[in-house]
Motif scaffolding. Structure first.
Motif, PDB file in Angstrom:
ATOM      1  N   GLN A  94      13.818  51.883  31.968  1.00  0.00           N
ATOM      2  CA  GLN A  94      12.986  50.840  31.381  1.00  0.00           C
ATOM      3  C   GLN A  94      13.832  49.671  30.881  1.00  0.00           C
ATOM      4  O   GLN A  94      13.418  48.506  30.976  1.00  0.00           O
ATOM      5  N   GLN A  95      15.032  49.945  30.385  1.00  0.00           N
ATOM      6  CA  GLN A  95      15.915  48.872  29.931  1.00  0.00           C
ATOM      7  C   GLN A  95      16.394  48.027  31.107  1.00  0.00           C
ATOM      8  O   GLN A  95      16.567  46.818  30.977  1.00  0.00           O
ATOM      9  N   ARG A  96      16.587  48.673  32.242  1.00  0.00           N
ATOM     10  CA  ARG A  96      16.937  47.913  33.449  1.00  0.00           C
ATOM     11  C   ARG A  96      15.769  47.022  33.857  1.00  0.00           C
ATOM     12  O   ARG A  96      15.954  45.866  34.263  1.00  0.00           O
ATOM     13  N   ARG A  97      14.563  47.556  33.754  1.00  0.00           N
ATOM     14  CA  ARG A  97      13.372  46.758  34.073  1.00  0.00           C
ATOM     15  C   ARG A  97      13.233  45.597  33.089  1.00  0.00           C
ATOM     16  O   ARG A  97      12.882  44.473  33.485  1.00  0.00           O
ATOM     17  N   ASP A  98      13.511  45.856  31.824  1.00  0.00           N
ATOM     18  CA  ASP A  98      13.424  44.793  30.812  1.00  0.00           C
ATOM     19  C   ASP A  98      14.410  43.663  31.129  1.00  0.00           C
ATOM     20  O   ASP A  98      14.076  42.472  31.018  1.00  0.00           O
ATOM     21  N   ALA A  99      15.625  44.052  31.514  1.00  0.00           N
ATOM     22  CA  ALA A  99      16.631  43.047  31.864  1.00  0.00           C
ATOM     23  C   ALA A  99      16.188  42.237  33.073  1.00  0.00           C
ATOM     24  O   ALA A  99      16.347  41.011  33.121  1.00  0.00           O
ATOM     25  N   LEU A 100      15.617  42.917  34.055  1.00  0.00           N
ATOM     26  CA  LEU A 100      15.177  42.231  35.270  1.00  0.00           C
ATOM     27  C   LEU A 100      14.046  41.253  34.969  1.00  0.00           C
ATOM     28  O   LEU A 100      14.000  40.153  35.536  1.00  0.00           O
ATOM     29  N   GLU A 101      13.152  41.624  34.073  1.00  0.00           N
ATOM     30  CA  GLU A 101      12.037  40.739  33.717  1.00  0.00           C
ATOM     31  C   GLU A 101      12.535  39.467  33.035  1.00  0.00           C
ATOM     32  O   GLU A 101      11.910  38.412  33.142  1.00  0.00           O
ATOM     33  N   ILE A 102      13.662  39.557  32.343  1.00  0.00           N
ATOM     34  CA  ILE A 102      14.260  38.372  31.708  1.00  0.00           C
ATOM     35  C   ILE A 102      15.010  37.538  32.744  1.00  0.00           C
ATOM     36  O   ILE A 102      14.888  36.307  32.794  1.00  0.00           O
ATOM     37  N   LEU A 103      15.782  38.215  33.587  1.00  0.00           N
ATOM     38  CA  LEU A 103      16.698  37.518  34.481  1.00  0.00           C
ATOM     39  C   LEU A 103      16.044  36.933  35.724  1.00  0.00           C
ATOM     40  O   LEU A 103      16.411  35.839  36.168  1.00  0.00           O
ATOM     41  N   LEU A 104      15.096  37.661  36.302  1.00  0.00           N
ATOM     42  CA  LEU A 104      14.557  37.235  37.589  1.00  0.00           C
ATOM     43  C   LEU A 104      13.918  35.850  37.539  1.00  0.00           C
ATOM     44  O   LEU A 104      14.257  34.984  38.363  1.00  0.00           O
ATOM     45  N   PRO A 105      13.013  35.568  36.587  1.00  0.00           N
ATOM     46  CA  PRO A 105      12.448  34.210  36.542  1.00  0.00           C
ATOM     47  C   PRO A 105      13.484  33.145  36.203  1.00  0.00           C
ATOM     48  O   PRO A 105      13.410  32.015  36.694  1.00  0.00           O
ATOM     49  N   ALA A 106      14.476  33.521  35.380  1.00  0.00           N
ATOM     50  CA  ALA A 106      15.529  32.556  35.018  1.00  0.00           C
ATOM     51  C   ALA A 106      16.347  32.166  36.244  1.00  0.00           C
ATOM     52  O   ALA A 106      16.701  30.995  36.426  1.00  0.00           O
ATOM     53  N   VAL A 107      16.642  33.135  37.105  1.00  0.00           N
ATOM     54  CA  VAL A 107      17.454  32.877  38.292  1.00  0.00           C
ATOM     55  C   VAL A 107      16.639  32.229  39.401  1.00  0.00           C
ATOM     56  O   VAL A 107      17.108  31.304  40.078  1.00  0.00           O
ATOM     57  N   GLU A 108      15.407  32.695  39.597  1.00  0.00           N
ATOM     58  CA  GLU A 108      14.557  32.109  40.638  1.00  0.00           C
ATOM     59  C   GLU A 108      14.271  30.644  40.361  1.00  0.00           C
ATOM     60  O   GLU A 108      14.067  29.855  41.291  1.00  0.00           O
ATOM     61  N   GLY A 109      14.275  30.254  39.074  1.00  0.00           N
ATOM     62  CA  GLY A 109      13.980  28.878  38.705  1.00  0.00           C
ATOM     63  C   GLY A 109      15.157  27.931  38.783  1.00  0.00           C
ATOM     64  O   GLY A 109      15.018  26.728  38.507  1.00  0.00           O
ATOM     65  N   LEU A 110      16.332  28.425  39.166  1.00  0.00           N
ATOM     66  CA  LEU A 110      17.505  27.564  39.281  1.00  0.00           C
ATOM     67  C   LEU A 110      17.290  26.516  40.367  1.00  0.00           C
ATOM     68  O   LEU A 110      16.681  26.793  41.406  1.00  0.00           O
ATOM     69  N   SER A 111      17.837  25.328  40.152  1.00  0.00           N
ATOM     70  CA  SER A 111      17.649  24.246  41.114  1.00  0.00           C
ATOM     71  C   SER A 111      18.209  24.602  42.485  1.00  0.00           C
ATOM     72  O   SER A 111      17.640  24.260  43.521  1.00  0.00           O
ATOM     73  N   VAL A 112      19.321  25.342  42.516  1.00  0.00           N
ATOM     74  CA  VAL A 112      19.948  25.688  43.781  1.00  0.00           C
ATOM     75  C   VAL A 112      19.132  26.720  44.565  1.00  0.00           C
ATOM     76  O   VAL A 112      19.297  26.864  45.781  1.00  0.00           O
ATOM     77  N   MET A 113      18.241  27.424  43.870  1.00  0.00           N
ATOM     78  CA  MET A 113      17.475  28.488  44.509  1.00  0.00           C
ATOM     79  C   MET A 113      16.102  28.034  45.004  1.00  0.00           C
ATOM     80  O   MET A 113      15.287  28.857  45.405  1.00  0.00           O
ATOM     81  N   LYS A 114      15.863  26.750  45.022  1.00  0.00           N
ATOM     82  CA  LYS A 114      14.598  26.244  45.531  1.00  0.00           C
ATOM     83  C   LYS A 114      14.423  26.661  46.992  1.00  0.00           C
ATOM     84  O   LYS A 114      15.309  26.478  47.811  1.00  0.00           O
ATOM     85  N   LYS A 115      13.292  27.270  47.301  1.00  0.00           N
ATOM     86  CA  LYS A 115      12.980  27.792  48.639  1.00  0.00           C
ATOM     87  C   LYS A 115      13.972  28.856  49.087  1.00  0.00           C
ATOM     88  O   LYS A 115      14.211  29.050  50.279  1.00  0.00           O
ATOM     89  N   GLY A 116      14.548  29.564  48.104  1.00  0.00           N
ATOM     90  CA  GLY A 116      15.512  30.608  48.425  1.00  0.00           C
ATOM     91  C   GLY A 116      14.853  31.950  48.646  1.00  0.00           C
ATOM     92  O   GLY A 116      13.626  32.084  48.674  1.00  0.00           O
ATOM     93  N   PHE A 117      15.689  32.975  48.787  1.00  0.00           N
ATOM     94  CA  PHE A 117      15.245  34.349  49.027  1.00  0.00           C
ATOM     95  C   PHE A 117      15.355  35.128  47.732  1.00  0.00           C
ATOM     96  O   PHE A 117      16.374  35.070  47.044  1.00  0.00           O
ATOM     97  N   SER A 118      14.313  35.882  47.388  1.00  0.00           N
ATOM     98  CA  SER A 118      14.332  36.694  46.179  1.00  0.00           C
ATOM     99  C   SER A 118      13.559  37.985  46.424  1.00  0.00           C
ATOM    100  O   SER A 118      12.383  37.941  46.781  1.00  0.00           O
ATOM    101  N   LYS A 119      14.232  39.115  46.248  1.00  0.00           N
ATOM    102  CA  LYS A 119      13.584  40.402  46.446  1.00  0.00           C
ATOM    103  C   LYS A 119      14.175  41.444  45.507  1.00  0.00           C
ATOM    104  O   LYS A 119      15.383  41.473  45.249  1.00  0.00           O
ATOM    105  N   GLU A 120      13.304  42.324  45.002  1.00  0.00           N
ATOM    106  CA  GLU A 120      13.791  43.508  44.316  1.00  0.00           C
ATOM    107  C   GLU A 120      14.271  44.483  45.384  1.00  0.00           C
ATOM    108  O   GLU A 120      13.656  44.618  46.449  1.00  0.00           O
TER     109      GLU A 120
END
Length: 373
Positions: free
Chosen positions: A47-73
């Motif tokens: 669950q702590q790994r899931r908590d970390a992912l919930e914080i990190l994933l939107p932060a990383v997906e929203g990076l300017s360099v990641m526009k139209k990038g690939f994102s998968k669990e």
């Protein structure tokens, strides 16, 4: 972006257009970071790994360099898809082995990638063609600053960035370059050079990093220490050593042509003949012969285009790529047959090596002064 779209084209750093990558194929910067308020992945509960992912994933997906990038669990990808990403150096073998709570976010040109919940919460990397550590660092530093504005890193004023492995403490930075060193191997100088590199505290690894074998005469050189040194100091030392190793390889290529042109012609000619006509070829053998074709391209035996063709093939004939290309799981024998078919097809129009490019050169010293410092 879908997985099939990501895999459709080779990464920018694989092609190396307009860049001198005859010896130094790629430069990579990797940064390790962790969240301040959560246990590091190796000690975290599910669950702590899931908590970390919930914080990190939107932060990383929203990076300017990641526009139209690939994102998968990672647990949404098949084992074959993950292995293809390992072969493309987009994720590590350790990351591919992880399941729930891990993810990968990749820039569409595959030059920037971020692993979430690998050994650390964040493993960010930037890859560039040729010897270009500075640009790779500047690119990733900008990404790091943008992430730091969105989450709080685990950081100590004295120790620097806190990481799972103590060897990453401090800057959390690993800088590395992938070098193609066939002439040093053929002239039996590779042991001297690698020993000199190790003596000054740098690491030499195989094609897929720590614990991997050197295939196709490819060697990865990287820093080992990250604590007590600035990023600039690490980069300066690595640039200096890589440039020196590349010079030794260049000198060794010229020396081989001077001292034993028949052997050079024979090695490259045999590689050409086997790759153009083999119907069954194992991965290790194919990589060795492609390395020699690549050397031939640099020495003028073939048109310059052969170097980029070999670079693409070096990736496409890996086991997982072959299975992805075939659309089904393949046994070793089937892979060897399909590998040979792909290589024959790609090299169909390649003409025999032009030995007229060999010219007499002045004699030089048999054993070069390594001068690595």
């Amino acid at each position: 972006m879908r997985f099939t779209t990501l895999m459709k084209h080779p990464a920018d750093w694989m092609v190396g257009k307009g860049v001198d990558n005859a010896i130094v194929l790629t430069s990579r910067i990797r940064l390790a970071r962790n969240l301040a308020e959560l246990p590091f992945p190796g000690w975290a509960k599910k669950q702590q790994r899931r908590d970390a992912l919930e914080i990190l994933l939107p932060a990383v997906e929203g990076l300017s360099v990641m526009k139209k990038g690939f994102s998968k669990e990672l647990d949404s990808l098949t084992s074959l898809q993950k292995q293809v990403m390992v072969e493309r150096h987009l994720i590590s073998r350790e990351h591919a082995a992880r399941g729930e709570g891990s993810a990968a976010v990749i820039e569409r040109r595959q030059s920037v990638g971020i692993m979430l919940n690998e050994e650390d919460h964040l493993r960010m990397q930037s890859i560039r063609p040729g010897l270009d550590l500075r640009t790779a660092y500047e690119t990733l530093s900008a990404v790091d600053d943008e992430v730091a504005d969105r989450v709080e890193y685990a950081f100590d004023p004295e120790l620097g960035y806190l990481t799972t492995c103590p060897t990453n403490l401090g800057t959390g930075m690993r800088a590395s370059a992938m070098l193609h060193l066939p002439a040093l191997v053929l002239s039996d100088q590779i042991g001297q050079v690698l020993q000199a590199v190790n003596k000054i505290g740098l690491a030499v690894r195989g094609i897929f990093g720590e614990g991997s074998e050197s295939l196709g005469n490819l060697f990865q050189i990287s820093n080992q220490s990250t604590l007590g040194e600035s990023e600039q100091t690490i980069l300066e030392r690595l640039e200096r050593v890589i440039s020196q190793v590349a010079k030794h390889e260049r000198d060794a290529r010229e020396k081989l042509l001077e001292d034993d042109p028949d052997m050079v012609c024979d090695k490259i000619g045999r590689a050409y003949g086997l790759l153009k006509h083999a119907w069954i070829i194992p991965s290790k053998e194919a990589l060795t012969h492609l390395s020699l074709l690549r050397l031939g391209g640099d020495l003028g035996f073939f048109a310059e285009e052969i170097v980029s063709a070999c670079d693409t093939l070096l990736m496409e004939i890996q086991p997982a790529h072959l299975q992805m290309h075939n659309g089904a799981k393949l046994g070793p024998e089937e892979r060897d047959t399909i590998r040979a078919e792909i290589v024959r097809s790609r090299l169909q129009t390649l003409e025999a090596p032009d030995i007229s490019s060999i010219e007499e050169n002045q004699e030089g010293d048999d054993t070069p002064d390594l001068g690595i410092s």
